[in-house]
Design an enzyme around this catalytic site. Structure first.
Site, short mmCIF file in Angstrom:
data_model
loop_
_atom_site.label_atom_id
_atom_site.label_comp_id
_atom_site.label_asym_id
_atom_site.label_seq_id
_atom_site.Cartn_x
_atom_site.Cartn_y
_atom_site.Cartn_z
N LEU A 1 0.85 -1.27 0.05
CA LEU A 1 -0.03 0.01 -0.16
C LEU A 1 0.75 1.31 0.08
O LEU A 1 1.96 1.29 0.65
CB LEU A 1 -1.02 0.11 1.33
CG LEU A 1 -1.83 1.29 1.25
CD1 LEU A 1 -3.15 0.62 1.47
CD2 LEU A 1 -1.45 1.80 2.63
N HIS A 2 0.48 2.29 -0.70
CA HIS A 2 1.07 3.45 -0.85
C HIS A 2 0.24 4.58 -1.07
O HIS A 2 -0.49 4.39 -2.17
CB HIS A 2 2.21 3.63 -1.86
CG HIS A 2 2.40 2.97 -2.98
ND1 HIS A 2 2.06 1.81 -3.34
CD2 HIS A 2 2.27 3.85 -4.22
CE1 HIS A 2 2.00 1.70 -4.71
NE2 HIS A 2 1.92 2.88 -5.25
N GLN A 3 0.26 5.66 -0.54
CA GLN A 3 -0.48 6.86 -0.48
C GLN A 3 0.23 7.90 -1.40
O GLN A 3 1.19 8.24 -1.11
CB GLN A 3 -1.17 7.34 0.60
CG GLN A 3 -2.17 8.69 0.42
CD GLN A 3 -3.08 8.64 1.54
OE1 GLN A 3 -4.02 8.26 1.36
NE2 GLN A 3 -2.81 9.47 2.38
#
Length: 170
Positions: A127-129
Site C-alpha cells: 500500500l502507498h498513498q
C-alpha cells in the site's frame, strides 16, 4: 460499422502480454518498498521515517515533490492497517502536504490510494498513498500534446528540500 453497443474499438493486441502478467508487478522479485524500509535500496528517496510508516519520493514523479506515504509493514489492504498504522499514515500525509507547501507553494494537491492493479496500483502488493502537488498549467502543451513531462528539479533536489523543512512543519 459500429458494434451494437455503439462503441468504437481500438485494437491493441500487443497489450495482451501485459494483461497476462497482471501488469508485471508480481513478476518482479522482492518488494522495492520493503527494501527501502530495510535500507537495502533507494534510501536516497526517503524523506522521513516513523514507527509504523515512512515517506518517500516517487521514483517516477508526476510533478516535482511527488511523495508517497507507506506503512513499514508489507500490506496491500487498506482495511488491514492497524489503528496505529492508519493514524501515522494520516499524520505523515498531513505533514507531507505542509512540507510541500513550505518548499514549493503548489496551488493544490492530488492525494490518494490506488488499491489493486486494476485501480492503477503499479506496485499494488505494498500500500502507498500518493501526494502530488499541482499547479495551474502543470499539464501544458508539452504534457498533453508532446507526451513529455517537464520537471524543473531532480528527485534528489526535491528530497533535500523536503527533508530540510520536515521537522519544522510538524
Amino acid at each position: 460499422m459500429a458494434d451494437p453497443d455503439g462503441l468504437e474499438r481500438l485494437w491493441a493486441p500487443y497489450r495482451m502480454a501485459y494483461v497476462r502478467e497482471a501488469g508485471g508487478a508480481a513478476a518482479k522479485p522482492g518488494c522495492p518498498f520493503c527494501a527501502m524500509v530495510a535500507g537495502d535500496q533507494q534510501t536516497e528517496l526517503l524523506v522521513a521515517s516513523g514507527e509504523h510508516c515512512f515517506v518517500a519520493m516517487n521514483l517516477f514523479p508526476y510533478n516535482p515533490g511527488h511523495l508517497m506515504v507507506l506503512p513499514n509493514r508489507h500490506e496491500s489492504d487498506f482495511t488491514a492497517l492497524t489503528p496505529a498504522e492508519s493514524t501515522e499514515l494520516t499524520s505523515f500525509t498531513q505533514q507531507s502536504i505542509r512540507a510541500i507547501r513550505e518548499v514549493s507553494s503548489p496551488h493544490g494537491f492530488n492525494v490518494g490510494l490506488n488499491l489493486g492493479e486494476v485501480a492503477g496500483g503499479s506496485i499494488s502488493a505494498h500500500l502507498h498513498q500518493h501526494i502530488v502537488p499541482r499547479w495551474g498549467g502543470d499539464a501544458n502543451f508539452m504534457t498533453v500534446v508532446g507526451r513529455t513531462k517537464t520537471l524543473p528539479q531532480t528527485i534528489a533536489e526535491s528530497a533535500d528540500l523536503l527533508r530540510e523543512v520536515w521537522d519544522k512543519v510538524n
